[in-house]
Design a protein around this motif. Structure first.
Motif, mmCIF file in Angstrom:
data_model
loop_
_atom_site.group_PDB
_atom_site.id
_atom_site.type_symbol
_atom_site.label_atom_id
_atom_site.label_comp_id
_atom_site.label_asym_id
_atom_site.label_seq_id
_atom_site.Cartn_x
_atom_site.Cartn_y
_atom_site.Cartn_z
ATOM 1 N N SER A 181 3.492 6.199 41.227
ATOM 2 C CA SER A 181 2.863 6.845 42.375
ATOM 3 C C SER A 181 1.988 5.862 43.149
ATOM 4 O O SER A 181 2.029 5.799 44.384
ATOM 5 C CB SER A 181 2.031 8.044 41.912
ATOM 6 N N LEU A 182 1.199 5.067 42.422
ATOM 7 C CA LEU A 182 0.367 4.061 43.085
ATOM 8 C C LEU A 182 1.244 3.023 43.785
ATOM 9 O O LEU A 182 0.932 2.592 44.902
ATOM 10 C CB LEU A 182 -0.548 3.379 42.065
ATOM 11 N N ALA A 183 2.345 2.647 43.157
ATOM 12 C CA ALA A 183 3.255 1.677 43.775
ATOM 13 C C ALA A 183 3.809 2.198 45.098
ATOM 14 O O ALA A 183 3.861 1.475 46.094
ATOM 15 C CB ALA A 183 4.387 1.342 42.811
ATOM 16 N N ARG A 184 4.238 3.458 45.124
ATOM 17 C CA ARG A 184 4.778 4.037 46.361
ATOM 18 C C ARG A 184 3.731 4.045 47.469
ATOM 19 O O ARG A 184 4.026 3.755 48.630
ATOM 20 C CB ARG A 184 5.269 5.468 46.103
ATOM 21 N N ARG A 185 2.504 4.398 47.112
ATOM 22 C CA ARG A 185 1.445 4.439 48.124
ATOM 23 C C ARG A 185 1.131 3.044 48.662
ATOM 24 O O ARG A 185 0.895 2.875 49.855
ATOM 25 C CB ARG A 185 0.184 5.068 47.537
ATOM 26 N N CYS A 186 1.157 2.060 47.760
ATOM 27 C CA CYS A 186 0.895 0.684 48.206
ATOM 28 C C CYS A 186 2.004 0.194 49.137
ATOM 29 O O CYS A 186 1.741 -0.526 50.106
ATOM 30 C CB CYS A 186 0.764 -0.247 47.004
ATOM 31 N N GLU A 187 3.241 0.583 48.855
ATOM 32 C CA GLU A 187 4.350 0.217 49.737
ATOM 33 C C GLU A 187 4.088 0.710 51.158
ATOM 34 O O GLU A 187 4.314 -0.002 52.138
ATOM 35 C CB GLU A 187 5.659 0.821 49.219
ATOM 36 N N THR A 188 3.582 1.935 51.261
ATOM 37 C CA THR A 188 3.322 2.526 52.570
ATOM 38 C C THR A 188 2.147 1.865 53.261
ATOM 39 O O THR A 188 2.222 1.497 54.446
ATOM 40 C CB THR A 188 3.052 4.036 52.422
ATOM 41 N N LEU A 189 1.041 1.683 52.543
ATOM 42 C CA LEU A 189 -0.184 1.196 53.168
ATOM 43 C C LEU A 189 -0.150 -0.299 53.491
ATOM 44 O O LEU A 189 -0.714 -0.728 54.496
ATOM 45 C CB LEU A 189 -1.383 1.512 52.273
ATOM 46 N N PHE A 190 0.506 -1.099 52.659
ATOM 47 C CA PHE A 190 0.583 -2.534 52.933
ATOM 48 C C PHE A 190 1.688 -2.862 53.935
ATOM 49 O O PHE A 190 1.607 -3.870 54.641
ATOM 50 C CB PHE A 190 0.821 -3.321 51.629
ATOM 51 N N VAL A 247 -7.542 -1.523 50.506
ATOM 52 C CA VAL A 247 -6.277 -0.816 50.724
ATOM 53 C C VAL A 247 -5.810 -0.166 49.415
ATOM 54 O O VAL A 247 -5.362 0.987 49.398
ATOM 55 C CB VAL A 247 -5.198 -1.777 51.265
ATOM 56 N N ILE A 248 -5.928 -0.899 48.330
ATOM 57 C CA ILE A 248 -5.492 -0.372 47.041
ATOM 58 C C ILE A 248 -6.366 0.811 46.629
ATOM 59 O O ILE A 248 -5.874 1.801 46.078
ATOM 60 C CB ILE A 248 -5.521 -1.472 45.965
ATOM 61 N N ARG A 249 -7.667 0.723 46.909
ATOM 62 C CA ARG A 249 -8.562 1.842 46.598
ATOM 63 C C ARG A 249 -8.152 3.088 47.389
ATOM 64 O O ARG A 249 -8.192 4.211 46.870
ATOM 65 C CB ARG A 249 -10.011 1.468 46.887
ATOM 66 N N ARG A 250 -7.762 2.892 48.648
ATOM 67 C CA ARG A 250 -7.278 4.023 49.456
ATOM 68 C C ARG A 250 -6.020 4.615 48.823
ATOM 69 O O ARG A 250 -5.852 5.829 48.756
ATOM 70 C CB ARG A 250 -6.968 3.566 50.876
ATOM 71 N N ALA A 251 -5.139 3.735 48.353
ATOM 72 C CA ALA A 251 -3.899 4.194 47.732
ATOM 73 C C ALA A 251 -4.181 4.999 46.467
ATOM 74 O O ALA A 251 -3.443 5.944 46.138
ATOM 75 C CB ALA A 251 -2.998 3.008 47.411
ATOM 76 N N ALA A 252 -5.232 4.621 45.748
ATOM 77 C CA ALA A 252 -5.568 5.284 44.484
ATOM 78 C C ALA A 252 -6.373 6.557 44.679
ATOM 79 O O ALA A 252 -6.506 7.353 43.745
ATOM 80 C CB ALA A 252 -6.334 4.318 43.579
ATOM 81 N N ASP A 253 -6.908 6.770 45.892
ATOM 82 C CA ASP A 253 -7.739 7.936 46.149
ATOM 83 C C ASP A 253 -6.885 9.211 46.105
ATOM 84 O O ASP A 253 -5.897 9.338 46.824
ATOM 85 C CB ASP A 253 -8.408 7.798 47.520
ATOM 86 N N GLY A 254 -7.256 10.143 45.247
ATOM 87 C CA GLY A 254 -6.505 11.381 45.128
ATOM 88 C C GLY A 254 -5.121 11.208 44.532
ATOM 89 O O GLY A 254 -4.219 12.021 44.766
ATOM 90 N N LEU A 255 -4.956 10.168 43.743
ATOM 91 C CA LEU A 255 -3.653 9.848 43.156
ATOM 92 C C LEU A 255 -3.175 10.973 42.239
ATOM 93 O O LEU A 255 -3.959 11.558 41.499
ATOM 94 C CB LEU A 255 -3.761 8.540 42.357
ATOM 95 N N ALA A 256 -1.898 11.258 42.317
ATOM 96 C CA ALA A 256 -1.266 12.231 41.428
ATOM 97 C C ALA A 256 -0.025 11.583 40.846
ATOM 98 O O ALA A 256 0.636 10.771 41.505
ATOM 99 C CB ALA A 256 -0.894 13.501 42.191
ATOM 100 N N PRO A 257 0.317 11.907 39.604
ATOM 101 C CA PRO A 257 1.470 11.255 38.982
ATOM 102 C C PRO A 257 2.789 11.664 39.631
ATOM 103 O O PRO A 257 2.973 12.819 40.017
ATOM 104 C CB PRO A 257 1.404 11.726 37.523
#
Length: 236
Positions: free
Chosen positions: A33-42, A73-83
């Motif tokens: 989940s964190l990987a997918r969010r990082c793909e989007t934000l970066f 950016v990574i902190r934003r990706a981790a905010d409210g993270l769900a599996p």
């Protein structure tokens, strides 16, 4: 409980994000989940993502982001993270395996150690659906788990100097197949004819983190028809 990311400097243009301290099957959904969010934000500034059992290595363009900016950016990706639930509906990747002492010299030894017949070991190993939790050690080497508790075993005390490509093996509660000829200390129980890593393919590694995998026992004849190399594996 949502994991709290811990940041570790991994060099220029890289952050290692530790989400967990212990290996657990449930970690994978969070890390993916964190990987997918990082793909989007970066976006295009993302160079690579390397998931593992407890961490995610994030490599980014240092000309686009400073280390502090990337960390934000990574902190934003981790905010409210769900599996992430994972690819439960995705097709299972099947790996044909010739289970035989010729190419898997540890197979009869392990069967004896566990007071089983060789056929029982094969049935247990091939009867489990595995997930790919990490890629590492060598390009295309997939750490898959978890094997049946009855098959858990330690690594060899003395690693082999040369393990044949395609060698299917067990160490601890993990299983894998060597993508290329290399040294190795895992217990070898068979061999697959599948090319696990090919630089000419769009996806160079046949297996990717998050994949579902099943081993399919095949005869020697089927193994050879699929292009398998029957060269005997040397003892440790």
């Amino acid at each position: 409980m949502t994991p709290v990311p811990k940041f570790e400097n991994a060099g220029i243009g890289s952050w290692m994000v530790r989400l967990f301290d212990a290996i657990d099957e449930d970690n994978l959904g969070w890390i993916l989940s964190l990987a997918r969010r990082c793909e989007t934000l970066f976006g295009t500034a993302l160079v690579d993502l390397v998931p593992s059992y407890t961490t995610l290595l994030i490599q980014y363009d240092p000309l686009t982001f400073t280390p502090d900016e990337a960390r934000a950016v990574i902190r934003r990706a981790a905010d409210g993270l769900a599996p992430e639930n994972g690819p439960s509906e995705a097709p299972v990747k099947k790996i044909p395996v010739w289970y035989d002492p010729t190419v898997g010299p540890d197979l009869p030894k392990l069967a004896s150690r566990w007071s089983m017949g060789v056929d029982e070991v094969v049935e247990l190993h091939a009867g489990t659906e595995y997930r790919v939790y990490a890629l590492g050690f060598a390009p295309g080497f997939a750490f898959m788990g978890v094997v049946d508790p009855a098959l858990e075993t330690t690594r060899l005390s003395t690693p082999r100097q040369r393990v044949h490509a395609g060698s299917v093996s067990i160490a601890g509660r993990q299983t894998s197949a060597y993508p290329a000829v290399s040294p190795g200390g895992w217990n070898i129980i068979g061999r697959t004819p599948i090319t696990l890593f090919d630089r000419q393919r769009d996806e160079m590694s046949f297996l990717q983190v998050g994949d579902r995998v099943r081993m399919v026992p095949v005869t020697k004849g089927e193994f050879l028809k699929l292009g398998g190399d029957p060269t005997p594996q040397e003892e440790a």
